[in-house]
Write a protein that holds these residues in place. Structure first.
Motif, PDB file in Angstrom:
ATOM      1  N   LYS A  44      -2.128 -37.404 -24.611  1.00 57.92           N
ATOM      2  CA  LYS A  44      -1.959 -37.705 -23.191  1.00 57.92           C
ATOM      3  C   LYS A  44      -0.724 -38.557 -22.921  1.00 57.92           C
ATOM      4  N   LYS A  65       0.510 -32.142 -12.071  1.00 56.83           N
ATOM      5  CA  LYS A  65      -0.939 -32.251 -12.230  1.00 56.83           C
ATOM      6  C   LYS A  65      -1.557 -33.146 -11.161  1.00 56.83           C
ATOM      7  N   ALA A 102      -4.487 -31.882  -8.749  1.00 57.17           N
ATOM      8  CA  ALA A 102      -5.738 -32.617  -8.545  1.00 57.17           C
ATOM      9  C   ALA A 102      -5.993 -32.832  -7.056  1.00 57.17           C
ATOM     10  N   ARG A 130     -15.141 -30.533  -9.848  1.00 56.04           N
ATOM     11  CA  ARG A 130     -15.084 -30.689 -11.313  1.00 56.04           C
ATOM     12  C   ARG A 130     -13.633 -30.619 -11.806  1.00 56.04           C
ATOM     13  N   LYS A 131     -12.875 -29.665 -11.273  1.00 55.07           N
ATOM     14  CA  LYS A 131     -11.475 -29.531 -11.702  1.00 55.07           C
ATOM     15  C   LYS A 131     -10.653 -30.738 -11.271  1.00 55.07           C
ATOM     16  N   LEU A 165     -11.792 -33.796 -10.827  1.00 50.78           N
ATOM     17  CA  LEU A 165     -12.187 -34.924 -11.668  1.00 50.78           C
ATOM     18  C   LEU A 165     -11.560 -34.834 -13.055  1.00 50.78           C
ATOM     19  N   ALA A 166     -11.539 -33.644 -13.649  1.00 50.92           N
ATOM     20  CA  ALA A 166     -10.954 -33.477 -14.983  1.00 50.92           C
ATOM     21  C   ALA A 166      -9.475 -33.872 -14.981  1.00 50.92           C
ATOM     22  N   LEU A 167      -8.744 -33.488 -13.934  1.00 54.03           N
ATOM     23  CA  LEU A 167      -7.323 -33.834 -13.852  1.00 54.03           C
ATOM     24  C   LEU A 167      -7.132 -35.328 -13.613  1.00 54.03           C
ATOM     25  N   GLU A 183      -9.145 -37.789 -14.477  1.00 57.07           N
ATOM     26  CA  GLU A 183      -9.465 -38.522 -15.707  1.00 57.07           C
ATOM     27  C   GLU A 183      -8.368 -38.368 -16.756  1.00 57.07           C
ATOM     28  N   GLU A 184      -7.671 -37.219 -16.736  1.00 55.92           N
ATOM     29  CA  GLU A 184      -6.554 -37.028 -17.673  1.00 55.92           C
ATOM     30  C   GLU A 184      -5.363 -37.898 -17.287  1.00 55.92           C
ATOM     31  N   HIS A 206     -15.386 -38.909  -8.788  1.00 54.60           N
ATOM     32  CA  HIS A 206     -16.802 -38.960  -9.189  1.00 54.60           C
ATOM     33  C   HIS A 206     -17.714 -38.919  -7.963  1.00 54.60           C
ATOM     34  N   HIS A 261     -22.886 -39.200 -12.001  1.00 56.66           N
ATOM     35  CA  HIS A 261     -21.520 -39.389 -11.487  1.00 56.66           C
ATOM     36  C   HIS A 261     -21.461 -40.557 -10.504  1.00 56.66           C
TER      37      HIS A 261
END
Length: 442
Positions: free
Chosen positions: A188, A199, A203, A227-228, A230-232, A234-235, A248, A300
Motif C-alpha cells: 500500500k 482511487k 471511492a 462495500r466497494k 469501504l474497501a477503497l 480502507e485501502e 462503515h 459495521h
C-alpha cells in the motif's frame, strides 16, 4: 408554382460553440456556481460542458471523468434539495390550492345534443376499452409523475452520470497500473500519487451511487456500492479517518434497511413458518427480518464507533500539545463536540441493532403494570394468595346499588312455539320504525 413554407416567429437560441475554450469556460462557471451553492445553475453549466466534451473526446473517454463527476455531484445536490422542498413547502401549497372539479362525462344523443350521464341512464353492464379513455385518467397519471418525477429524474440522471464517471476513472486506473506493472507487490505504501487520486475519486463515485440507491430505496444495490466504497477507503486511509467511519456507517445503514422486507418480497415461506401464523398460508403484510444482515450492520456500526473514538483520541492528543494556536484550538474543540454527539448517536444505533425488533414492543411494556394485585399473587403459595384475595375483597366498594337498570317484560310464549323448540324471528326493531319484514308475497 412553388410551395411557401411558414417562417417561425420564435427566436432560435444561439448554438454553443463546440470548442475547447468554451468547454473550459462553462466548466469554470459551473464550479463557481457550485461554490455559491447554486446547484441548479451549476448542473446546467456542467451539462453543456459535458455535451461539448463528449463531442470532442467521445462519450466514455478516460479524460471525461472529472467533469462527469462534477456534473453528477451537482445533480445529486439538486435532487436532495427538491426532495426537501417536496417534503415540506410543496405539500403545504397543495393543501392551499383547491382541487379542480372533475369534468362530467357527456354522451351524444341522437339529436346531436349532449346530456350528463347519471346512474339511471347507464346500463347495468358496460364493456369499455381504450376508446373510453378519459382526460381524468391522464391527469391522474400526470399528477403521479408531476411532483416527484422531476426529483426522481435528477437523482436517476445523477446515478447514470456517476456510473459514466466510474467507468472513465476505472479506465484511467487501468492505464496507470499497466504503466506501473513493475512496481506491483510493493504494498500500500508504494501506491503512486496518481493512482491514489484516481482511487479516491472512485471511492467517492461508489459512495454517491450508494446514497442515491438509498434515496430510491434500492437497498441491495446500495450494499454493493457501499462495500466497494469501504474497501477503497480502507485501502487509502487509516481507521481514524473520517471517510472510513462514514463508509462503515453508510454500509451499516444499507444493510439494516435491506434486512427488513415483506414476506411476499422473498421466496415462498416454508411450511413451518406458514403453519406458525395459524392460517396455514403466508401472510403477505408480515415483515421478515434477515438477522445475518442485521448482525453485519451492527458490526459495521461498531467499526464506525471505533473510527470516531480513534479520531477523538488523536484530537485530544493534539490539543494537549502546543502546536495549535488559540483559534485552531477553538475550532478543534468545536469539531470534537460535534463528533462526540455523533458518537452517542452511533452507540444508540448500535443498541437498537442488537435488539430484536420483533420483541422490542414487548420489552417496552412498563413493568410497573405488573406490580399491583396480579403481580403480588405471582409466585405466592395457596394460603398467601387466598389471604390477599380476601383482603382485596373486603376493601372493595360495592357500587351495584348505584346502578339503575330497567327490567324488560318478557313476551308471552305461544304454546306451539314453545313445544316446537324453534326461535321466533325478532322484528321489534323493524315494527318500531314503521317497517315490517316481508315474509310472503301479497
Amino acid at each position: 408554382m412553388t410551395d411557401t413554407q411558414p417562417v417561425s416567429s420564435e427566436p432560435t437560441a444561439p448554438k454553443i460553440p463546440r470548442t475547447k475554450e468554451k468547454l473550459d469556460e462553462l466548466a469554470s462557471a459551473g464550479t463557481l456556481q457550485y461554490k455559491l451553492k447554486n446547484f441548479a445553475s451549476a448542473a446546467e453549466l456542467y451539462a453543456d460542458a459535458s455535451e461539448i466534451q463528449a463531442e470532442l473526446n467521445g462519450e466514455l473517454a478516460p479524460e471525461n471523468a472529472e467533469l462527469l463527476f462534477l456534473y453528477g455531484r451537482a445533480l445529486f445536490k439538486v435532487g436532495l434539495q427538491k426532495s426537501d422542498v417536496l417534503g415540506n413547502r410543496v405539500a403545504q401549497e397543495d393543501k392551499k390550492q383547491p382541487k379542480a372539479p372533475k369534468k362530467a362525462k357527456k354522451t351524444e344523443e341522437a339529436n346531436g345534443g349532449t346530456k350528463e350521464e347519471t346512474v339511471a341512464s347507464k346500463p347495468f353492464f358496460q364493456l369499455t376499452g381504450d376508446e373510453n379513455w378519459t382526460d381524468s385518467e391522464e391527469e391522474e397519471e400526470d399528477a403521479e409523475g408531476g411532483e416527484g418525477g422531476e426529483e426522481d429524474d435528477d437523482l436517476s440522471t445523477s446515478f447514470e452520470i456517476f456510473e459514466m464517471a466510474r467507468v472513465c476513472y476505472e479506465k484511467q486506473l487501468q492505464a496507470v497500473e499497466t504503466a506501473n506493472e513493475g512496481d506491483k507487490g510493493k504494498g500500500k505504501a508504494e501506491l503512486s500519487p496518481q493512482a491514489r487520486a484516481i482511487k479516491e475519486k472512485l471511492a467517492d463515485c461508489h459512495g454517491f451511487l450508494a446514497e442515491i440507491s438509498l434515496e430510491n430505496e434500492r437497498f441491495h444495490d446500495a450494499i454493493e456500492d457501499a462495500r466497494k466504497a469501504l474497501a477503497l477507503q480502507e485501502e487509502l486511509h487509516p481507521l481514524e479517518h473520517e471517510n472510513v467511519s462514514e463508509a462503515h456507517y453508510i454500509l451499516s445503514l444499507a444493510l439494516e434497511m435491506a434486512s427488513v422486507h415483506k414476506a411476499g418480497d422473498e421466496p415462498a415461506e416454508t411450511e413451518e413458518r406458514a403453519a406458525s401464523n395459524g392460517t396455514g398460508k403466508p401472510q403477505p403484510d408480515a415483515q421478515e427480518i434477515d438477522y445475518a444482515m442485521r448482525e453485519e450492520a451492527a458490526k459495521h456500526t461498531e467499526l464506525a464507533i471505533r473510527s470516531v473514538e480513534a479520531r477523538l483520541k488523536k484530537a485530544e492528543t493534539v490539543l494537549a500539545g502546543d502546536t495549535l494556536s488559540s483559534e485552531q484550538k477553538k475550532e478543534t474543540e468545536t469539531l470534537m463536540k460535534d463528533k462526540k454527539g455523533a458518537l452517542e448517536d452511533l452507540k444508540t444505533r448500535l443498541a437498537d441493532l442488537k435488539t430484536d425488533p420483533k420483541s422490542a414492543s414487548l420489552d417496552a411494556i412498563d413493568p410497573s403494570l405488573f406490580q399491583g394485585l396480579v403481580g403480588s399473587l405471582l409466585g405466592s403459595d395457596t394460603s398467601t394468595m387466598k389471604a390477599k384475595l380476601e383482603e382485596a375483597t373486603k376493601s372493595a366498594n360495592d357500587i351495584s346499588g348505584l346502578v339503575k337498570t330497567r327490567k324488560k317484560e318478557k313476551p308471552p310464549v305461544a304454546a306451539s312455539d314453545a313445544s316446537s323448540g324453534k326461535r321466533k324471528l325478532e322484528v321489534e326493531n323493524e315494527e318500531a320504525n314503521g317497517k315490517r319484514v316481508k315474509t310472503e308475497d301479497p
